[in-house]
Design an enzyme around this catalytic site. Structure first.
Site, PDB file in Angstrom:
ATOM      1  N   ASN A  22       0.868  -1.180   0.000  1.00  0.00           N
ATOM      2  CA  ASN A  22       0.000   0.000   0.000  1.00  0.00           C
ATOM      3  C   ASN A  22       0.905   1.230   0.000  1.00  0.00           C
ATOM      4  O   ASN A  22       1.542   1.523   1.005  1.00  0.00           O
ATOM      5  CB  ASN A  22      -0.902  -0.027   1.243  1.00  0.00           C
ATOM      6  CG  ASN A  22      -1.708   1.243   1.396  1.00  0.00           C
ATOM      7  OD1 ASN A  22      -1.775   2.075   0.488  1.00  0.00           O
ATOM      8  ND2 ASN A  22      -2.321   1.408   2.561  1.00  0.00           N
ATOM      9  N   TRP A  23       0.932   1.909  -1.121  1.00  0.00           N
ATOM     10  CA  TRP A  23       1.858   3.043  -1.254  1.00  0.00           C
ATOM     11  C   TRP A  23       1.348   4.331  -0.618  1.00  0.00           C
ATOM     12  O   TRP A  23       2.071   5.330  -0.590  1.00  0.00           O
ATOM     13  CB  TRP A  23       2.148   3.301  -2.735  1.00  0.00           C
ATOM     14  CG  TRP A  23       3.154   2.359  -3.319  1.00  0.00           C
ATOM     15  CD1 TRP A  23       3.831   1.370  -2.673  1.00  0.00           C
ATOM     16  CD2 TRP A  23       3.600   2.331  -4.680  1.00  0.00           C
ATOM     17  NE1 TRP A  23       4.667   0.723  -3.537  1.00  0.00           N
ATOM     18  CE2 TRP A  23       4.542   1.293  -4.776  1.00  0.00           C
ATOM     19  CE3 TRP A  23       3.280   3.071  -5.818  1.00  0.00           C
ATOM     20  CZ2 TRP A  23       5.191   0.990  -5.973  1.00  0.00           C
ATOM     21  CZ3 TRP A  23       3.920   2.768  -7.013  1.00  0.00           C
ATOM     22  CH2 TRP A  23       4.858   1.735  -7.081  1.00  0.00           C
ATOM     23  N   LYS A  24       0.088   4.335  -0.211  1.00  0.00           N
ATOM     24  CA  LYS A  24      -0.480   5.556   0.405  1.00  0.00           C
ATOM     25  C   LYS A  24      -0.229   6.755  -0.527  1.00  0.00           C
ATOM     26  O   LYS A  24      -0.265   6.588  -1.746  1.00  0.00           O
ATOM     27  CB  LYS A  24       0.100   5.745   1.804  1.00  0.00           C
ATOM     28  CG  LYS A  24      -0.007   4.441   2.620  1.00  0.00           C
ATOM     29  CD  LYS A  24       0.320   4.565   4.060  1.00  0.00           C
ATOM     30  CE  LYS A  24       0.133   3.206   4.736  1.00  0.00           C
ATOM     31  NZ  LYS A  24       0.314   3.253   6.168  1.00  0.00           N
ATOM     32  N   HIS A  39      -9.202   1.295   5.311  1.00  0.00           N
ATOM     33  CA  HIS A  39      -7.890   1.468   5.926  1.00  0.00           C
ATOM     34  C   HIS A  39      -8.015   2.418   7.109  1.00  0.00           C
ATOM     35  O   HIS A  39      -8.794   3.377   7.060  1.00  0.00           O
ATOM     36  CB  HIS A  39      -6.891   2.015   4.896  1.00  0.00           C
ATOM     37  CG  HIS A  39      -5.485   1.961   5.395  1.00  0.00           C
ATOM     38  ND1 HIS A  39      -4.990   2.894   6.271  1.00  0.00           N
ATOM     39  CD2 HIS A  39      -4.493   1.068   5.178  1.00  0.00           C
ATOM     40  CE1 HIS A  39      -3.737   2.577   6.567  1.00  0.00           C
ATOM     41  NE2 HIS A  39      -3.403   1.466   5.917  1.00  0.00           N
ATOM     42  N   GLU A  82      -6.300   4.782   8.078  1.00  0.00           N
ATOM     43  CA  GLU A  82      -6.075   6.199   7.749  1.00  0.00           C
ATOM     44  C   GLU A  82      -7.320   6.809   7.107  1.00  0.00           C
ATOM     45  O   GLU A  82      -7.597   7.999   7.285  1.00  0.00           O
ATOM     46  CB  GLU A  82      -4.837   6.335   6.838  1.00  0.00           C
ATOM     47  CG  GLU A  82      -3.558   6.105   7.631  1.00  0.00           C
ATOM     48  CD  GLU A  82      -2.410   5.504   6.832  1.00  0.00           C
ATOM     49  OE1 GLU A  82      -2.457   5.510   5.592  1.00  0.00           O
ATOM     50  OE2 GLU A  82      -1.469   5.001   7.474  1.00  0.00           O
ATOM     51  N   GLU A 112      -4.886  -4.764  10.751  1.00  0.00           N
ATOM     52  CA  GLU A 112      -3.833  -3.758  10.883  1.00  0.00           C
ATOM     53  C   GLU A 112      -4.035  -2.988  12.196  1.00  0.00           C
ATOM     54  O   GLU A 112      -4.793  -2.007  12.224  1.00  0.00           O
ATOM     55  CB  GLU A 112      -3.886  -2.773   9.715  1.00  0.00           C
ATOM     56  CG  GLU A 112      -3.659  -3.401   8.364  1.00  0.00           C
ATOM     57  CD  GLU A 112      -3.141  -2.397   7.340  1.00  0.00           C
ATOM     58  OE1 GLU A 112      -2.097  -2.668   6.732  1.00  0.00           O
ATOM     59  OE2 GLU A 112      -3.751  -1.322   7.179  1.00  0.00           O
ATOM     60  N   GLY A 141       3.092   2.330  10.667  1.00  0.00           N
ATOM     61  CA  GLY A 141       4.049   3.413  10.482  1.00  0.00           C
ATOM     62  C   GLY A 141       4.813   3.776  11.751  1.00  0.00           C
ATOM     63  O   GLY A 141       5.481   4.806  11.802  1.00  0.00           O
ATOM     64  N   SER A 146       3.886  -2.213  10.134  1.00  0.00           N
ATOM     65  CA  SER A 146       5.338  -2.302  10.254  1.00  0.00           C
ATOM     66  C   SER A 146       5.897  -3.678   9.893  1.00  0.00           C
ATOM     67  O   SER A 146       6.810  -4.177  10.557  1.00  0.00           O
ATOM     68  CB  SER A 146       5.793  -1.893  11.664  1.00  0.00           C
ATOM     69  OG  SER A 146       5.430  -0.553  11.924  1.00  0.00           O
ATOM     70  N   GLY A 176       3.114  -1.254   4.176  1.00  0.00           N
ATOM     71  CA  GLY A 176       3.192   0.171   3.864  1.00  0.00           C
ATOM     72  C   GLY A 176       4.617   0.557   3.502  1.00  0.00           C
ATOM     73  O   GLY A 176       5.092   0.307   2.389  1.00  0.00           O
ATOM     74  N   GLY A 177       5.327   1.139   4.453  1.00  0.00           N
ATOM     75  CA  GLY A 177       6.662   1.686   4.230  1.00  0.00           C
ATOM     76  C   GLY A 177       7.611   0.761   3.479  1.00  0.00           C
ATOM     77  O   GLY A 177       8.296   1.193   2.537  1.00  0.00           O
TER      78      GLY A 177
END
Ligand code: 13P
Length: 249
Positions: free
Chosen positions: A9-11, A94, A96, A166, A172, A212, A233-234
């Site tokens: 997931n590149w956000k 998600h 966010e 999640e 993150g 993470s 994510g990251g």
């Protein structure tokens, strides 16, 4: 048999040039794997990403969509629009989106319904905050998210669904749920589905862990019996770390 999935997931990261570079490298280095590999770039990169990956086992998925098929909703994107650029799966709920854009369980219920009506596959995210865990409410929170968001689906609609657990406190932050903590929740999610829809559906749905996930913790997470992959994510922003996570499964 449920599928193994590694989804990135590149956000709101990577413009067109950066996305293009990433996919060129990923295509070159993609390891042989049983897992399905997915990337969710921003809306503006979907069409191009789909074009350059279409001959490879990489699925381009979306990060969000609106619950209506069309209408005066400035800034929103519909299921039909996503399908027209080659997208067949979307991330819904998600944390966010829940936190920064006010998406609630009831709205997510509508998004799920819209996805199903459009034959759009989806990754439905659930997760508790640290205070829910500290007050021992984490199972209750996840059950509510599943109940309201998902459990109006008909049994046959489950073929479209993947779940991602999640925990908000692990997103993150560099803090990951311990493998046994994640396993406990994944098992709870599967059991909650089984209680409502029966064992066959529960055993066949893939449940991904997100929060993470990194090359150095992925393997231990994937060894847990109810963890079928990851929503990353990251660590999905760099080809090298994303590939190591694919290799770990
Ligand atoms: P991180 O892997 O950066 O914690 O993000 C997880 C996530 O939100 C994936 O959807």
């Amino acid at each position: 048999m449920r599928k193994k999935i590694i989804a990135g997931n590149w956000k709101m990261f990577k413009d067109l040039v950066e996305a293009n570079d990433f996919f060129k490298q990923l295509i070159e280095k993609l390891p042989d794997t049983e897992a399905e590999v997915m990337i969710a770039p921003s809306f503006t990169n979907l069409w191009h990403s789909f074009q350059i990956t279409r001959d490879y086992p990489i699925e381009i998925i979306a990060q969000n969509m609106h619950e209506e098929n069309l209408g005066a909703y400035t800034g929103e994107v519909s299921a039909e629009m996503l399908k027209s650029v080659g997208v067949q799966r979307v991330i819904l709920g998600h944390s966010e989106r829940r936190m920064f854009f006010g998406e609630c369980d009831e709205q997510l219920n509508l998004k799920v319904e819209c996805a199903v009506n459009n034959e759009m596959n989806f990754i439905f995210c659930v997760g508790e905050e640290m205070e829910d865990r500290n007050s021992n409410n984490h199972f209750k929170v996840i059950k509510r998210q599943l109940d309201i968001g998902l459990f109006e689906m008909y049994p046959e609609d489950w073929k479209h669904a993947v779940i991602a657990y999640e925990p908000v406190w692990a997103i993150g932050t560099g803090e990951t749920a311990r493998p046994e903590q994640a396993q406990e929740m994944h098992h709870f999610i599967r059991k909650t589905i089984a209680d409502v829809y029966g064992n066959e559906i529960a055993e066949n749905v893939s449940i991904l862990y997100g929060g993470s996930v990194k090359p150095d913790n992925a393997k231990q997470l994937f060894q847990q019996p109810d963890i079928d992959g990851a929503l990353v994510g990251g660590a999905s922003l760099k080809v090298s770390s994303f590939i190591k996570i694919i290799q770990a499964i």
